[in-house]
Enzyme design. Structure first.
Site, PDB file in Angstrom:
ATOM      1  N   SER A 310       0.832  -1.221   0.000  1.00 24.78           N
ATOM      2  CA  SER A 310       0.000   0.000   0.000  1.00 24.78           C
ATOM      3  C   SER A 310       0.858   1.259   0.000  1.00 24.78           C
ATOM      4  CB  SER A 310      -0.968   0.010   1.183  1.00 24.78           C
ATOM      5  OG  SER A 310      -0.307  -0.285   2.387  1.00 24.78           O
ATOM      6  N   HIS A 340      -1.954  -8.914   1.758  1.00 26.62           N
ATOM      7  CA  HIS A 340      -1.643  -7.654   2.450  1.00 26.62           C
ATOM      8  C   HIS A 340      -2.797  -7.354   3.414  1.00 26.62           C
ATOM      9  CE1 HIS A 340       0.179  -3.863   3.264  1.00 26.62           C
ATOM     10  NE2 HIS A 340      -0.227  -3.167   2.224  1.00 26.62           N
ATOM     11  N   HIS A 386       5.755 -12.734   7.218  1.00 30.32           N
ATOM     12  CA  HIS A 386       5.998 -11.342   6.823  1.00 30.32           C
ATOM     13  C   HIS A 386       7.156 -11.265   5.839  1.00 30.32           C
ATOM     14  CE1 HIS A 386       6.445  -6.969   7.140  1.00 30.32           C
ATOM     15  NE2 HIS A 386       5.202  -7.000   7.567  1.00 30.32           N
ATOM     16  N   ARG A 395       2.978  -4.918  16.743  1.00 32.19           N
ATOM     17  CA  ARG A 395       1.580  -4.471  16.634  1.00 32.19           C
ATOM     18  C   ARG A 395       0.639  -5.586  17.102  1.00 32.19           C
ATOM     19  NH1 ARG A 395       1.653  -2.878  10.389  1.00 32.19           N
ATOM     20  NH2 ARG A 395       2.618  -4.936  10.400  1.00 32.19           N
ATOM     21  N   ASP A 441      -2.303  -8.555  11.564  1.00 32.09           N
ATOM     22  CA  ASP A 441      -3.654  -8.991  11.212  1.00 32.09           C
ATOM     23  C   ASP A 441      -4.133 -10.195  12.019  1.00 32.09           C
ATOM     24  OD1 ASP A 441      -3.937  -7.034   9.181  1.00 32.09           O
ATOM     25  OD2 ASP A 441      -2.646  -8.237   7.888  1.00 32.09           O
TER      26      ASP A 441
HETATM   27  N1  NMX Z   1       1.062 -19.638   5.522  1.00 37.05           N
HETATM   28  C1  NMX Z   1       1.454 -20.510   4.582  1.00 37.05           C
HETATM   29  N2  NMX Z   1       2.550 -20.345   3.812  1.00 37.05           N
HETATM   30  C2  NMX Z   1       3.271 -19.247   4.023  1.00 37.05           C
HETATM   31  C3  NMX Z   1       2.960 -18.319   5.009  1.00 37.05           C
HETATM   32  C4  NMX Z   1       1.781 -18.522   5.774  1.00 37.05           C
HETATM   33  N3  NMX Z   1       1.361 -17.667   6.697  1.00 37.05           N
HETATM   34  N4  NMX Z   1       3.870 -17.322   4.985  1.00 37.05           N
HETATM   35  C5  NMX Z   1       4.749 -17.633   4.018  1.00 37.05           C
HETATM   36  N5  NMX Z   1       4.380 -18.792   3.432  1.00 37.05           N
HETATM   37  C6  NMX Z   1       5.013 -19.454   2.293  1.00 37.05           C
HETATM   38  C7  NMX Z   1       4.937 -18.556   1.063  1.00 37.05           C
HETATM   39  O1  NMX Z   1       3.656 -18.640   0.462  1.00 37.05           O
HETATM   40  C8  NMX Z   1       6.071 -19.103   0.235  1.00 37.05           C
HETATM   41  O2  NMX Z   1       5.610 -20.303  -0.334  1.00 37.05           O
HETATM   42  P1  NMX Z   1       6.008 -20.710  -1.847  1.00 37.05           P
HETATM   43  O3  NMX Z   1       7.496 -20.739  -1.876  1.00 37.05           O
HETATM   44  O4  NMX Z   1       5.360 -22.033  -2.023  1.00 37.05           O
HETATM   45  O5  NMX Z   1       5.443 -19.635  -2.717  1.00 37.05           O
HETATM   46  C9  NMX Z   1       7.116 -19.443   1.285  1.00 37.05           C
HETATM   47  O6  NMX Z   1       6.389 -19.624   2.528  1.00 37.05           O
HETATM   48  C10 NMX Z   1       8.161 -18.388   1.485  1.00 37.05           C
HETATM   49  O7  NMX Z   1       7.523 -17.171   1.761  1.00 37.05           O
HETATM   50  P2  NMX Z   1       8.228 -16.085   2.710  1.00 37.05           P
HETATM   51  O8  NMX Z   1       9.467 -15.622   2.043  1.00 37.05           O
HETATM   52  O9  NMX Z   1       8.324 -16.582   4.094  1.00 37.05           O
HETATM   53  O10 NMX Z   1       7.112 -14.930   2.744  1.00 37.05           O
HETATM   54  P3  NMX Z   1       6.868 -13.773   1.680  1.00 37.05           P
HETATM   55  O11 NMX Z   1       7.737 -12.628   2.024  1.00 37.05           O
HETATM   56  O12 NMX Z   1       6.919 -14.283   0.278  1.00 37.05           O
HETATM   57  O13 NMX Z   1       5.338 -13.414   1.980  1.00 37.05           O
HETATM   58  C11 NMX Z   1       3.474 -12.877   3.312  1.00 37.05           C
HETATM   59  C12 NMX Z   1       4.957 -12.660   3.107  1.00 37.05           C
HETATM   60  C13 NMX Z   1       2.992 -11.939   4.399  1.00 37.05           C
HETATM   61  C14 NMX Z   1       2.737 -12.529   2.029  1.00 37.05           C
HETATM   62  C15 NMX Z   1       3.237 -14.349   3.702  1.00 37.05           C
HETATM   63  O14 NMX Z   1       3.872 -14.605   4.929  1.00 37.05           O
HETATM   64  C16 NMX Z   1       1.771 -14.719   3.793  1.00 37.05           C
HETATM   65  O15 NMX Z   1       1.178 -15.064   2.771  1.00 37.05           O
HETATM   66  N6  NMX Z   1       1.146 -14.634   5.024  1.00 37.05           N
HETATM   67  C17 NMX Z   1      -0.253 -14.893   5.165  1.00 37.05           C
HETATM   68  C18 NMX Z   1      -1.079 -13.694   4.720  1.00 37.05           C
HETATM   69  C19 NMX Z   1      -0.916 -12.558   5.688  1.00 37.05           C
HETATM   70  O16 NMX Z   1      -1.039 -12.689   6.896  1.00 37.05           O
HETATM   71  N7  NMX Z   1      -0.693 -11.339   5.151  1.00 37.05           N
HETATM   72  C20 NMX Z   1      -0.640 -10.134   5.970  1.00 37.05           C
HETATM   73  C21 NMX Z   1       0.741  -9.482   6.061  1.00 37.05           C
HETATM   74  C22 NMX Z   1       0.677  -8.258   6.918  1.00 37.05           C
HETATM   75  N8  NMX Z   1      -0.122  -7.177   6.282  1.00 37.05           N
HETATM   76  O17 NMX Z   1      -0.993  -6.632   6.891  1.00 37.05           O
HETATM   77  O18 NMX Z   1       0.101  -6.860   5.134  1.00 37.05           O
HETATM   78  C1  MLT Z   2       2.012  -3.621   6.556  1.00 31.87           C
HETATM   79  O1  MLT Z   2       1.589  -3.140   7.616  1.00 31.87           O
HETATM   80  O2  MLT Z   2       2.110  -2.931   5.529  1.00 31.87           O
HETATM   81  C2  MLT Z   2       2.294  -5.079   6.505  1.00 31.87           C
HETATM   82  O3  MLT Z   2       2.837  -5.545   7.692  1.00 31.87           O
HETATM   83  C3  MLT Z   2       3.000  -5.541   5.273  1.00 31.87           C
HETATM   84  C4  MLT Z   2       4.427  -5.142   5.085  1.00 31.87           C
HETATM   85  O4  MLT Z   2       5.034  -4.421   5.859  1.00 31.87           O
HETATM   86  O5  MLT Z   2       4.984  -5.625   4.065  1.00 31.87           O
END
Ligand code: NMX
Ligand code: MLT
Length: 505
Positions: A310, A340, A386, A395, A441
C-alpha cells in the site's frame, strides 16, 4: 509562501468558528479542546503572517511550538521540510556514491525482497524489533503521544503530527489538529451518489476506492498543477488534499459500513469528538471502550515503512505527480489484496472456521492438525508470516496487551493465544516459511468482533483509513523534497542468461 500558510490558517479559523457549536452537549474535554483549538488557530494565523521567508518562519515556529499549539501543523511541516532538505542535500554530497547493497538474481526474481531502493521518512522497519515511527517504537508512543481526556490510548492525530514533522506534539497541538480535521470533514454529496450507484454487495474496499475517486475532482493539488503552480509549492497542495481526505475518511467509511451492514441510515458527525472516536460514533458504536480501541487501532496501522504494497503503490503513483486522491486509491487497492491488508478479514473467517471445526476446547494436537489441513488445502495461514519481520509483530503484541486488559475471557481471544502456541511450529516445519510468527492482522479482528464489529469484510477499510494517514504524510514530504518520478529497471529472463550464462531447463 507564508501567505499561503496564512491563508490556510485563516480558512481553518473561519471553519472552526462556524463549526465550534456542535449541537450535542459537549463534555469537558471537547469544550476545552474546541476553545483552545480556535485560539491556537487564530494565533497560528498571526504567526504565519509574521516572518516573510520559509527560514524565518521555521525559526519563529521553533521557539513557540514547544509551549503551545501556537504554530499550526502546516507551518511545522514547512520548517521540518526545510531542515530535512538541507540534510538530504548534505547526505547526497557526502555519501551520494556509497553502495547501499547488492542485488542478486534471486532478489530480482523474488519480489525485490531485500533490495533497499527507496527513501521513506515516516517510519522504518527492523526485522527483529518491528516498526519505529520517526525512531520511536510503539510502547514509547503509547506512553508519550497525547490521549483523549480519561483515555489511555494515543490519539492518531498525534502520530500523524509526528510522521509529518518528526516532533511529538503537545496536547494543545493535537487538539488543534482534531479540530481542523473536524472543520474539513464534510463529505460532498457526489460521494454518496457514487456509493448508491454500486451494488450493495460490492466489497467495502471497492466502495472506498470509488468514494475517494468521486472526490478526486476536488483535488487542490491537481487544480494547482493545472494552474501552473511552481514545483516548490507542490507539497502545500498535497498537504491540503491529504488533510481533506483524512478528515473525510471517518464519514465515508462509516457510510460504507452502514449501507453495507446496517439499515443504511447515517449517523451525524459529533464534531466535539477526536478523529477516531468520531469514526466509531459514526459507525454507530458509541461506547468508550470502542473509541479507545479505535484510537489504538488507527495509531498502530498507519505506516510500515515504504516497501509494503500500500505504501509503495501510493508512493509510486504519487511520484508521477498524480494527486493524493489518485495515489492513495492505488495504495488502497493494493491493501485490498489477501496477502496484504485483506488478511485481517481472512483471519476472522479462518478463526471462525477453526472454532466450528474443533470447538472452543480444542487440544494442541487438534489445532495442529487443523493448521496442517489449511496448508494442505493450498491456502496460507492468514495473520502469520511477513516479508521483512522475523519476530512477532509488536503491533500484534500491543493488541494482545489490550485484549489481556479488556477481554481476557473472550473465547476468540483465547483461541488466538492457543494458535500462537502451535502455528509457528507448523510453519517452521514446512521448511520454507521465513517468518513463522504472527503479524498485525492475526489479532485485530478479534478485538473488533468482541465490541460488536463482527463484519469481517469491513476490517480492511479500517486498516485503509489508518494507512491513509501514513502514506499521505509521506506523500506530502515526498513532494516537499522534490523526489523524482520512480522508475526502476526491469530485465527479461533472457537478459539474465545473456549476462550470466545459458542454463538447461
Ligand atoms: N502460511 C502458509 N505459507 C506461508 C505463510 C503462511 N502464513 N507465509 C509464508 N508462506 C510461504 C509462502 O507462500 C512461500 O511459499 P512458496 O514458496 O510455495 O510460494 C514461502 O512460505 C516463502 O515465503 P516467505 O518468504 O516466508 O514470505 P513472503 O515474504 O513471500 O510473503 C506474506 C509474506 C505476508 C505474504 C506471507 O507470509 C503470507 O502469505 N502470510 C499470510 C497472509 C498474511 O497474513 N498477510 C498479511 C501481512 C501483513 N499485512 O498486513 O500486510
Ligand atoms: C504492513 O503493515 O504494511 C504489513 O505488515 C506488510 C508489510 O510491511 O509488508
Amino acid at each position: 509562501m507564508s501567505a499561503i500558510v496564512a491563508r490556510a490558517s485563516r480558512r481553518a479559523a473561519r471553519a472552526l468558528a462556524s463549526r465550534a457549536r456542535p449541537s450535542r452537549a459537549l463534555d469537558g474535554w471537547a469544550r476545552d479542546g474546541w476553545a483552545r483549538a480556535a485560539t491556537a488557530t487564530a494565533t497560528a494565523t498571526a504567526t504565519a503572517t509574521g516572518p516573510t521567508t520559509r527560514v524565518e518562519r521555521g525559526r519563529a515556529s521553533a521557539t513557540s511550538a514547544s509551549d503551545d499549539a501556537a504554530v499550526g501543523l502546516k507551518a511545522r511541516v514547512a520548517a521540518a521540510l526545510e531542515r530535512a532538505n538541507a540534510r538530504l542535500r548534505a547526505i547526497k554530497r557526502a555519501h551520494g556514491d556509497r553502495v547501499v547493497g547488492e542485488v542478486t538474481v534471486n532478489m530480482v526474481a523474488g519480489g525485490m525482497r531485500g533490495i533497499t531502493a527507496m527513501l521513506y521518512e515516516t517510519s522504518l522497519l527492523d526485522a527483529e524489533e518491528g516498526i519505529r515511527f520517526r525512531g520511536r517504537a510503539i510502547p514509547e508512543l503509547r506512553e508519550k503521544l497525547p490521549k483523549a481526556r480519561g483515555g489511555e490510548e494515543p490519539l492518531p492525530e498525534g502520530i500523524m503530527w509526528l510522521m509529518l514533522t518528526g516532533e511529538i506534539p503537545s496536547e494543545a497541538q493535537v487538539r488543534t489538529l482534531s479540530a481542523e480535521l473536524a472543520a474539513r470533514a464534510e463529505v460532498p454529496k457526489v460521494v454518496f451518489d457514487a456509493l448508491d450507484a454500486l451494488p450493495k454487495n460490492a466489497h467495502p474496499m471497492t466502495q472506498l476506492s470509488v468514494a475517494l475517486m468521486a472526490m478526486q475532482p476536488e483535488s487542490k493539488f491537481a487544480k494547482a498543477y493545472q494552474d501552473g503552480a511552481h514545483k516548490t509549492t507542490f507539497w502545500e497542495h498535497a498537504f491540503e488534499d491529504s488533510m481533506d481526505i483524512i478528515a473525510r475518511l471517518p464519514a465515508v467509511c462509516a457510510a460504507i459500513y452502514r449501507r453495507t451492514f446496517k439499515d443504511g441510515t447515517l449517523v451525524a458527525a459529533d464534531a466535539s469528538l477526536d478523529w477516531a472516536a468520531n469514526f466509531a460514533h459514526m459507525m454507530g458504536h458509541d461506547s468508550e471502550a470502542v473509541k479507545e480501541l479505535m484510537r489504538l487501532y488507527m495509531t498502530i496501522h498507519v505506516d510500515h515503512e515504504g516497501g509494503n504494497v500500500s505504501a509503495h503503490a501510493t508512493h509510486l503513483v504519487g511520484s508521477a505527480l498524480s494527486d493524493p486522491y489518485l495515489s492513495l486509491v492505488a495504495g488502497l487497492n493494493g491493501l485490498a489484496g489477501p496477502l496484504h491488508g485483506l488478511a485481517n478479514q481472512e483471519v476472522l473467517k479462518w478463526l471462525n472456521e477453526t472454532r466450528e471445526k474443533v470447538g472452543d476446547n480444542a487440544t494442541k494436537e487438534e489445532l495442529t492438525e487443523f493448521v496442517w489441513a489449511t496448508l494442505k488445502s493450498g491456502r496460507v495461514v492468514p495473520g502469520y508470516g511477513h516479508g521483512v519481520l522475523r519476530k512477532t509483530d509488536p503491533r500484534y503484541t500491543c493488541q494482545r496487551e489490550f485484549a489481556l486488559k479488556h477481554l481476557p475471557d473472550d473465547p476468540m481471544f483465547k483461541l488466538v493465544g492457543k494458535l500462537f502456541e502451535v502455528v509457528p511450529g507448523v510453519l517452521t516445519e514446512t521448511g520454507k516459511v521465513k517468518n513463522p510468527w504472527p503479524n498485525v492482522d492475526a489479532h485485530s479482528g478479534v478485538l473488533l468482533q468482541y465490541y460488536g464489529i463482527t463484519e469481517a469484510n469491513f476490517y480492511t477499510v479500517l486498516f485503509g483509513a489508518s494507512r491513509a494517514i501514513g502514506v499521505l504524510s509521506q506523500l506530502t514530504l515526498s513532494r516537499g523534497s522534490g523526489y523524482p518520478i520512480e522508475r526502476p529497471k526491469s530485465v527479461t529472463s533472457q537478459w539474465i542468461e545473456e549476462k550470466f550464462g545459458k542454463v538447461e531447463a
